[in-house]
Design an enzyme around this catalytic site. Structure first.
Site, PDB file in Angstrom:
ATOM      1  N   GLU A 299      14.475  -1.396  18.161  1.00 37.15           N
ATOM      2  CA  GLU A 299      14.482  -0.302  17.587  1.00 37.15           C
ATOM      3  C   GLU A 299      13.738  -0.279  19.106  1.00 37.15           C
ATOM      4  O   GLU A 299      13.143  -0.739  19.784  1.00 37.15           O
ATOM      5  CB  GLU A 299      12.994  -0.444  16.523  1.00 37.15           C
ATOM      6  CG  GLU A 299      12.736   0.881  17.000  1.00 37.15           C
ATOM      7  CD  GLU A 299      11.570   0.883  15.445  1.00 37.15           C
ATOM      8  OE1 GLU A 299      11.670   1.611  14.652  1.00 37.15           O
ATOM      9  OE2 GLU A 299      10.450   0.455  15.676  1.00 37.15           O
TER      10      GLU A 299
ATOM     11  N   ALA B 284      10.509   0.777   6.065  1.00 37.23           N
ATOM     12  CA  ALA B 284       9.091  -0.205   6.373  1.00 37.23           C
ATOM     13  C   ALA B 284       9.154  -0.857   7.722  1.00 37.23           C
ATOM     14  O   ALA B 284       8.909  -0.556   8.633  1.00 37.23           O
ATOM     15  CB  ALA B 284       9.498  -1.650   5.388  1.00 37.23           C
ATOM     16  N   ARG B 285      10.387  -1.667   7.926  1.00 36.87           N
ATOM     17  CA  ARG B 285      10.811  -2.547   9.562  1.00 36.87           C
ATOM     18  C   ARG B 285      11.924  -2.301   9.135  1.00 36.87           C
ATOM     19  O   ARG B 285      12.992  -2.749   8.302  1.00 36.87           O
ATOM     20  CB  ARG B 285       9.769  -3.678   9.084  1.00 36.87           C
ATOM     21  CG  ARG B 285       8.517  -4.196   9.592  1.00 36.87           C
ATOM     22  CD  ARG B 285       8.403  -3.107  10.795  1.00 36.87           C
ATOM     23  NE  ARG B 285       6.966  -3.878  11.705  1.00 36.87           N
ATOM     24  CZ  ARG B 285       6.015  -2.585  11.268  1.00 36.87           C
ATOM     25  NH1 ARG B 285       6.422  -1.246  10.487  1.00 36.87           N
ATOM     26  NH2 ARG B 285       5.048  -2.538  11.797  1.00 36.87           N
TER      27      ARG B 285
ATOM     28  N   HIS C 208      10.644   6.210  13.871  1.00 34.33           N
ATOM     29  CA  HIS C 208      10.018   5.601  14.318  1.00 34.33           C
ATOM     30  C   HIS C 208       8.537   6.786  13.351  1.00 34.33           C
ATOM     31  O   HIS C 208       7.395   6.765  14.213  1.00 34.33           O
ATOM     32  CB  HIS C 208       9.695   5.078  14.794  1.00 34.33           C
ATOM     33  CG  HIS C 208       8.591   3.516  13.689  1.00 34.33           C
ATOM     34  ND1 HIS C 208       8.229   2.473  13.900  1.00 34.33           N
ATOM     35  CD2 HIS C 208       7.664   3.247  13.397  1.00 34.33           C
ATOM     36  CE1 HIS C 208       7.638   1.593  13.347  1.00 34.33           C
ATOM     37  NE2 HIS C 208       7.071   2.094  12.635  1.00 34.33           N
ATOM     38  N   LEU C 209       8.712   7.837  13.214  1.00 31.09           N
ATOM     39  CA  LEU C 209       7.249   8.903  12.901  1.00 31.09           C
ATOM     40  C   LEU C 209       6.399   8.916  11.022  1.00 31.09           C
ATOM     41  O   LEU C 209       6.170   9.778  11.602  1.00 31.09           O
ATOM     42  CB  LEU C 209       8.155  10.089  14.044  1.00 31.09           C
ATOM     43  CG  LEU C 209       8.830  10.590  12.316  1.00 31.09           C
ATOM     44  CD1 LEU C 209       8.901  11.484  12.001  1.00 31.09           C
ATOM     45  CD2 LEU C 209       9.425  11.834  13.936  1.00 31.09           C
TER      46      LEU C 209
ATOM     47  N   ASP D 210       9.126  -6.409  -7.101  1.00 30.21           N
ATOM     48  CA  ASP D 210       8.596  -7.121  -6.336  1.00 30.21           C
ATOM     49  C   ASP D 210       7.920  -8.771  -6.563  1.00 30.21           C
ATOM     50  O   ASP D 210       7.579  -8.988  -8.166  1.00 30.21           O
ATOM     51  CB  ASP D 210       7.035  -6.052  -5.930  1.00 30.21           C
ATOM     52  CG  ASP D 210       6.214  -6.812  -5.046  1.00 30.21           C
ATOM     53  OD1 ASP D 210       5.316  -7.595  -4.804  1.00 30.21           O
ATOM     54  OD2 ASP D 210       5.327  -6.117  -4.167  1.00 30.21           O
TER      55      ASP D 210
ATOM     56  N   ASP E 250      14.122   5.434   9.063  1.00 33.53           N
ATOM     57  CA  ASP E 250      12.347   6.034  10.530  1.00 33.53           C
ATOM     58  C   ASP E 250      12.587   4.292  10.998  1.00 33.53           C
ATOM     59  O   ASP E 250      12.254   4.848  12.346  1.00 33.53           O
ATOM     60  CB  ASP E 250      11.788   6.067   9.727  1.00 33.53           C
ATOM     61  CG  ASP E 250      10.266   6.971  10.858  1.00 33.53           C
ATOM     62  OD1 ASP E 250      10.387   7.634  11.162  1.00 33.53           O
ATOM     63  OD2 ASP E 250       9.200   6.296  10.448  1.00 33.53           O
TER      64      ASP E 250
ATOM     65  N   ARG F 274       0.674  -1.347   0.334  1.00 32.09           N
ATOM     66  CA  ARG F 274      -0.580  -0.145  -0.223  1.00 32.09           C
ATOM     67  C   ARG F 274       0.570   1.244   0.012  1.00 32.09           C
ATOM     68  O   ARG F 274       0.789   2.230  -0.881  1.00 32.09           O
ATOM     69  CB  ARG F 274      -0.758   0.048   1.773  1.00 32.09           C
ATOM     70  CG  ARG F 274      -2.015  -1.356   1.107  1.00 32.09           C
ATOM     71  CD  ARG F 274      -2.764  -1.402   2.388  1.00 32.09           C
ATOM     72  NE  ARG F 274      -4.506  -1.530   2.865  1.00 32.09           N
ATOM     73  CZ  ARG F 274      -3.309  -3.034   3.704  1.00 32.09           C
ATOM     74  NH1 ARG F 274      -2.429  -3.495   3.624  1.00 32.09           N
ATOM     75  NH2 ARG F 274      -4.603  -4.016   3.580  1.00 32.09           N
ATOM     76  N   ILE F 275       1.404   1.505   1.567  1.00 37.76           N
ATOM     77  CA  ILE F 275       2.843   2.541   1.375  1.00 37.76           C
ATOM     78  C   ILE F 275       3.734   2.667  -0.526  1.00 37.76           C
ATOM     79  O   ILE F 275       3.970   3.737  -0.755  1.00 37.76           O
ATOM     80  CB  ILE F 275       3.343   2.333   2.350  1.00 37.76           C
ATOM     81  CG1 ILE F 275       2.414   2.828   3.227  1.00 37.76           C
ATOM     82  CG2 ILE F 275       4.782   3.359   2.328  1.00 37.76           C
ATOM     83  CD1 ILE F 275       3.870   1.904   4.910  1.00 37.76           C
TER      84      ILE F 275
END
Length: 335
Positions: A274, A245-246, A293-294, A185, A269, A165-166
């Site tokens: 984390e 993402a992660r 992470h904002l 992808d 981010d 989605r992002i």
């Protein structure tokens, strides 16, 4: 389902007024009967058992406890789980879908601020903001007006990893700019990539040819350290890696080694772990730009998540299916 079905909040209580401010809560309560003062953090609490037994719609959010078979047995009238955040993996179990309960997520609403953050960082990275900041810190002066070769956003290649989605939102936001996006992808074919308006490349080719690489893949066993030492060495000198993402998608040891050479820069981010330990070299490396992470929904953006849930509740009450349903088959390959 009754005209005003019974609903129940299940999340960290402090999130309710942030995600459902008065105007959004009013929209929600136009469709469902819900008590904003009753917010579940533990389904085993005897005080919530009666409410759970009456619940037709469970409205979840960050901090929702796990919805296991015991919870489902205690909620025989449950017809829908509407999640006011992104991923449902932390609390949703397969039994929800096996019982025919609809699951909806506000991930699409949460994707917008992440994509906006990413767009901002892409444009700033194209202007070589990190290096300019470090030069001004060192020199304590501006070099004055002048043309800096090698920077700019005209024709720069942006490699997008993941048509999530992002990732798709990022591609949409990039359209007005004179950039050259490309996509990798494994679940997208050439026809779908053409519909998205981008070339589809293998990961290695995307890394070799991109000035800026932005990561938008889900965290799965297959994507753990998707960007490792070998992948980082494929990136051209001066390239920028952006990760919203992660953290575990990037091998941080390998990234630190590359950043120490000054060959690459990174905008992170998310990190692994984390939060980062205080002694992590990423805090001090000039080529690392860290944010806490904002990128996802913050502040007034949280109301967009609540509004998504209110709209989903209205759809259900009108007899329509959720607009943002998630099915069990796709759960393993989404965030």
């Amino acid at each position: 389902m009754s005209q005003r079905p019974q609903a129940l909040f299940a999340m960290d209580p402090e999130n309710v007024p942030q995600v459902f401010p008065p105007e959004v809560l009013a929209r929600l309560r136009a469709s469902v009967d819900i008590d904003p003062a009753l917010v579940v953090r533990d389904f085993t609490d005897p005080g919530v058992r009666d409410a759970l037994a009456r619940t037709e719609i469970l409205i979840t959010g960050w901090g929702c406890p796990r919805i296991d078979e015991a919870v489902l047995d205690a909620a025989p009238r449950l017809r829908a789980v509407l999640h006011s955040a992104g991923s449902v993996k932390s609390f949703a179990t397969p039994g929800i879908w096996r019982r025919g309960i609809a699951v909806s997520t506000a991930a699409a609403a949460n994707a917008l601020p992440v994509a906006e953050y990413t767009l901002a960082m892409i444009l700033l990275a194209g202007k070589d903001i990190l290096a300019a900041r470090e030069r001004m810190r060192a020199d304590r002066a501006s070099s004055g007006w002048g043309v800096l070769p090698g920077i700019g956003n005209y024709g720069r290649r942006v490699g997008v990893i993941g048509a999530s989605r992002i990732g798709r939102r990022v591609l949409d936001l990039l359209r007005p700019f004179d950039l050259r996006p490309a996509l990798t992808d494994p679940y997208v074919d050439e026809q779908e990539a053409a519909a998205l308006g981008v070339p589809l490349l293998p990961l290695d080719d995307l890394l070799r040819t991109s000035d800026i690489v932005t990561v938008h893949a889900p965290e799965t066993p297959e994507t753990h350290h998707l960007i490792g030492r070998r992948e980082l060495t494929l990136m051209p000198d001066g390239a920028v890696l952006i990760n919203t993402a992660r953290g575990a998608l990037v091998d941080h040891d390998a990234l630190v080694a590359e950043l120490r050479t000054g060959r690459l820069t990174a905008i992170l981010d998310v990190t692994d772990p984390e939060p980062l330990p205080a002694d992590s070299p990423l805090h001090d490396l000039p080529g690392a730009f860290l944010t806490p992470h904002l990128a996802g929904s913050q502040g007034n953006e949280l109301a967009r998540l609540g509004l998504t849930v209110a709209e989903e509740a209205a759809r259900l009450c009108a007899g329509a299916p959720p607009a943002h349903a998630i099915d069990l088959a796709s759960l393993e390959r989404v965030a």
